[in-house]
Motif scaffolding. Structure first.
Motif, mmCIF file in Angstrom:
data_model
loop_
_atom_site.group_PDB
_atom_site.id
_atom_site.type_symbol
_atom_site.label_atom_id
_atom_site.label_comp_id
_atom_site.label_asym_id
_atom_site.label_seq_id
_atom_site.Cartn_x
_atom_site.Cartn_y
_atom_site.Cartn_z
ATOM 1 N N LEU A 40 -2.703 -3.101 -6.972
ATOM 2 C CA LEU A 40 -3.952 -2.541 -7.490
ATOM 3 C C LEU A 40 -4.766 -1.854 -6.397
ATOM 4 O O LEU A 40 -5.250 -0.733 -6.604
ATOM 5 N N PRO A 41 -4.916 -2.478 -5.208
ATOM 6 C CA PRO A 41 -5.616 -1.752 -4.142
ATOM 7 C C PRO A 41 -4.891 -0.473 -3.729
ATOM 8 O O PRO A 41 -5.522 0.550 -3.468
ATOM 9 N N PHE A 42 -3.553 -0.530 -3.663
ATOM 10 C CA PHE A 42 -2.769 0.661 -3.325
ATOM 11 C C PHE A 42 -3.095 1.810 -4.262
ATOM 12 O O PHE A 42 -3.372 2.940 -3.835
ATOM 13 N N THR A 43 -3.072 1.536 -5.558
ATOM 14 C CA THR A 43 -3.334 2.568 -6.552
ATOM 15 C C THR A 43 -4.740 3.131 -6.411
ATOM 16 O O THR A 43 -4.954 4.351 -6.457
ATOM 17 N N THR A 44 -5.707 2.244 -6.232
ATOM 18 C CA THR A 44 -7.104 2.674 -6.119
ATOM 19 C C THR A 44 -7.333 3.504 -4.862
ATOM 20 O O THR A 44 -8.044 4.514 -4.885
ATOM 21 N N ILE A 45 -6.715 3.090 -3.743
ATOM 22 C CA ILE A 45 -6.877 3.835 -2.491
ATOM 23 C C ILE A 45 -6.235 5.209 -2.590
ATOM 24 O O ILE A 45 -6.793 6.210 -2.126
ATOM 25 N N ASP A 54 3.444 10.629 -0.636
ATOM 26 C CA ASP A 54 4.448 11.172 0.282
ATOM 27 C C ASP A 54 5.012 10.058 1.161
ATOM 28 O O ASP A 54 4.809 8.871 0.894
ATOM 29 N N ALA A 55 5.712 10.437 2.230
ATOM 30 C CA ALA A 55 6.394 9.465 3.085
ATOM 31 C C ALA A 55 5.433 8.493 3.753
ATOM 32 O O ALA A 55 5.799 7.346 4.036
ATOM 33 N N SER A 56 4.209 8.916 4.027
ATOM 34 C CA SER A 56 3.266 8.014 4.686
ATOM 35 C C SER A 56 2.940 6.814 3.802
ATOM 36 O O SER A 56 2.755 5.700 4.305
ATOM 37 N N ASN A 57 2.888 7.010 2.492
ATOM 38 C CA ASN A 57 2.668 5.891 1.580
ATOM 39 C C ASN A 57 3.837 4.916 1.617
ATOM 40 O O ASN A 57 3.646 3.700 1.518
ATOM 41 N N VAL A 58 5.046 5.450 1.752
ATOM 42 C CA VAL A 58 6.231 4.592 1.835
ATOM 43 C C VAL A 58 6.222 3.799 3.133
ATOM 44 O O VAL A 58 6.413 2.578 3.143
ATOM 45 N N LEU A 95 -4.193 0.819 14.574
ATOM 46 C CA LEU A 95 -3.658 1.609 15.686
ATOM 47 C C LEU A 95 -2.319 2.251 15.316
ATOM 48 O O LEU A 95 -2.093 3.437 15.579
ATOM 49 N N LEU A 96 -1.447 1.476 14.704
ATOM 50 C CA LEU A 96 -0.132 1.994 14.329
ATOM 51 C C LEU A 96 -0.253 3.083 13.268
ATOM 52 O O LEU A 96 0.383 4.139 13.355
ATOM 53 N N GLY A 97 -1.082 2.830 12.248
ATOM 54 C CA GLY A 97 -1.279 3.829 11.202
ATOM 55 C C GLY A 97 -1.905 5.105 11.732
ATOM 56 O O GLY A 97 -1.535 6.216 11.321
ATOM 57 N N SER A 98 -2.856 4.982 12.661
ATOM 58 C CA SER A 98 -3.527 6.144 13.230
ATOM 59 C C SER A 98 -2.552 7.030 13.994
ATOM 60 O O SER A 98 -2.666 8.268 13.972
ATOM 61 N N ASN A 162 -9.897 8.028 5.583
ATOM 62 C CA ASN A 162 -9.470 9.412 5.782
ATOM 63 C C ASN A 162 -8.759 9.589 7.119
ATOM 64 O O ASN A 162 -7.899 10.459 7.272
ATOM 65 N N HIS A 163 -9.109 8.767 8.088
ATOM 66 C CA HIS A 163 -8.460 8.810 9.391
ATOM 67 C C HIS A 163 -7.029 8.286 9.312
ATOM 68 O O HIS A 163 -6.145 8.754 10.042
ATOM 69 N N LEU A 164 -6.787 7.319 8.418
ATOM 70 C CA LEU A 164 -5.458 6.737 8.273
ATOM 71 C C LEU A 164 -4.576 7.497 7.293
ATOM 72 O O LEU A 164 -3.355 7.333 7.306
ATOM 73 N N GLY A 165 -5.163 8.329 6.436
ATOM 74 C CA GLY A 165 -4.381 9.086 5.465
ATOM 75 C C GLY A 165 -3.588 8.171 4.556
ATOM 76 O O GLY A 165 -4.085 7.154 4.074
ATOM 77 N N GLY A 166 -2.300 8.506 4.334
ATOM 78 C CA GLY A 166 -1.461 7.707 3.449
ATOM 79 C C GLY A 166 -1.263 6.284 3.909
ATOM 80 O O GLY A 166 -0.941 5.406 3.105
ATOM 81 N N PHE A 167 -1.447 6.021 5.208
ATOM 82 C CA PHE A 167 -1.288 4.659 5.714
ATOM 83 C C PHE A 167 -2.450 3.763 5.312
ATOM 84 O O PHE A 167 -2.379 2.542 5.482
#
Length: 241
Positions: A40-45, A54-58, A95-98, A162-167
């Motif tokens: 549910l948080p994934f969908t909302t974000i 895209d691949a960043s979500n994966v 840090l990793l996501g950024s 917004n800084h992390l994007g798909g992550f």
């Protein structure tokens, strides 16, 4: 940083609060695992960001695995307090996501390679990781003591999403509260990630394929229709989490 709250940001607060309470007050590891597995948080974000899947979500699932592994190692092996372990794990995720958000191409080839890799890793981990072994546990803390933590973590994500994007889509919102709630047996949390790797990939694939025709909202809705039977079967019938 953007501090303005949009509709989906408000929805995120409500969704995470409701789901965190479910994780906190369910005693059975099976039901805790199911509550943690619902994206549910994934969908909302994703809806809040408004970007195509895209691949960043994966790959955010792999980043989440790093987070839960970090918390488990710091708490169980290094014997740090659970609060410090969670804080360091969240910092590692950010840090990793950024770093990765600027490196991961948004091409279809990278998307499908990520899907295969994450799904295969999830299947492998489900076969090798031990099952939770501790007795059922239900938090004794009242609701009003948990809500400030939930709001704080959601506020951090809204600030940096917004800084992390798909992550940002799998930022450990529930993982922060959830790690504290299942600290007596962190394998409940650790084994939830491989379940997501095997089931959420289906949702992401369907959403990715459908979003060109049905838009992001329609793609996610169709993804949920494919996702729910799988996660329910894994959690309730196979019962390996």
């Amino acid at each position: 940083m953007n501090l303005a709250l949009g509709f989906w940001d408000v929805m995120l607060v409500l969704v995470v609060t409701f789901q965190a309470m479910a994780v906190a007050y369910l005693s059975s590891p099976k039901w805790k695992g199911l509550a943690l597995s619902l994206p549910l948080p994934f969908t909302t974000i994703v809806l809040s960001l408004g970007d195509p899947v895209d691949a960043s979500n994966v790959l955010s699932m792999a980043t989440l695995l790093v987070y839960v592994s970090c918390v488990w190692f710091l708490y169980d092996k290094m014997k740090l307090t659970i609060v410090i372990s969670i804080a360091l794990g969240v910092l590692m995720y950010v840090l990793l996501g950024s770093v990765l958000v600027g490196l991961v191409p948004k091409t279809d080839d990278v998307f499908w390679m990520a899907i295969v890799g994450v799904f295969g890793l999830g299947v492998f981990l489900l076969r090798v990781l031990p099952r939770p072994s501790k007795p059922p546990y239900r938090t004794p803390l009242p609701l009003w003591q948990k809500l400030p933590t939930v709001f704080l973590v959601v506020g951090i994500l809204v600030t940096i999403k917004n800084h992390l994007g798909g992550f940002a889509s799998l930022f450990p919102l529930l993982g922060t509260v959830g790690a504290y709630e299942v600290r007596n047996d962190l394998w409940i949390l650790v084994r939830t990630v491989p379940v997501l790797m095997c089931s959420l990939t289906v949702l992401i694939v369907v959403a990715h394929l459908a979003q060109g025709t049905w838009g992001l909202h329609g793609g996610l809705m169709m993804g949920w229709l494919a996702f729910l039977p799988i996660v329910l079967w894994v959690q309730l019938r196979v019962r390996k989490v």
